[in-house]
Design an enzyme around this catalytic site. Sequence first.
Site, PDB file in Angstrom:
ATOM      1  N   GLU A  80       0.778  -1.277   0.366  1.00 18.45           N
ATOM      2  CA  GLU A  80      -0.374  -0.047   0.366  1.00 18.45           C
ATOM      3  C   GLU A  80       1.067   1.157   0.034  1.00 18.45           C
ATOM      4  O   GLU A  80       0.528   2.030  -0.868  1.00 18.45           O
ATOM      5  CB  GLU A  80      -1.338  -0.246   1.296  1.00 18.45           C
ATOM      6  N   ASP A 103     -12.276  -6.648  -2.296  1.00 18.28           N
ATOM      7  CA  ASP A 103     -13.209  -7.530  -3.210  1.00 18.28           C
ATOM      8  C   ASP A 103     -14.065  -6.604  -2.746  1.00 18.28           C
ATOM      9  O   ASP A 103     -14.167  -5.474  -2.161  1.00 18.28           O
ATOM     10  CB  ASP A 103     -12.178  -8.546  -2.162  1.00 18.28           C
TER      11      ASP A 103
END
Length: 231
Positions: free
Chosen positions: A13, A197
Amino acid sequence: MTKLAIMGAMQEEIEPLLAHFENVKVTEYAKNKYYELTYNGLDIVVAYSKIGKVFASLTATTLIEKFACDALLFSGVAGGINPTLKIGDLIIANKLCQHDLDITAFGHPHGFVPEGAVFVETSAELRNIAFDAATENGIQVLEGTIATGDQFVHSNERKEFIESTFQADALEMEGASVAVICDALNVPFFILRAISDTADMDAGFDFDEFLKSSAKNSADYLIKIVDKLNK
C-alpha cells in the site's frame, strides 16, 4: 501543517506512494521503518503499520508523538459491502467504527465502550480538499462509513451483520484504530480506501490479484490530495 504523516497497512500500500518521492531517509524505530522526505516543500513521513488494529495504533501514535506529524492521511484497500462498490472504486471515510468491539453483554451497543463512541468522524476540511482534488482530476469517489476489525471478513452472514448494524459501506482492519488515536490526540486525519474485493465475491478469490492495482488507485489519488495541501 508542519509535517504530514501518510500511512498504509501493508508494504504493497505504500510502495506506489514512495514511487512519487525522491531522497527518502529511512529511520528504523519500534520494529518498523519510517520514510522521511520533503515533497514540494512539505515535510512528510510515510510508514506502513502491518495488518491489524494494534499495529496501526502503534504506528499512528509513533508518527504523531515521535515524528511530530500534525495531520495524517491513510491510503490502502478495503472490502466493499455497499453493493454499488466495484473493484478499484475509491471511498473516503466520513466516519469509522470497530465492528468487532463487543460489550453488548453489559447493555452497550456494538462498537461502543464507556467514555468512547461507536463512530469517530474524520476531518471535514481534509475531506473537502480530497473532493476538490477529485473534481479537478475527474476522479469518481464515494463518501461513506468504514468498519474496522481484526479479521478478514469473508462470511456473507458477518458482512450482512456489519452492514445492518453500522450501515457500513466498506470493511478493513486498521482505519478505526487510527481514527481513535488521531481523535484522542487532536490530529486531523483522513482515511482513503480503494476496493479490492466485494460482498458478492466468493471466499476463494485471489486477493493478491486485486491488491496491487487497488492500492495504486488509492495512492495515485492520495498524491493529488497532497498536491492540493501544498497550494
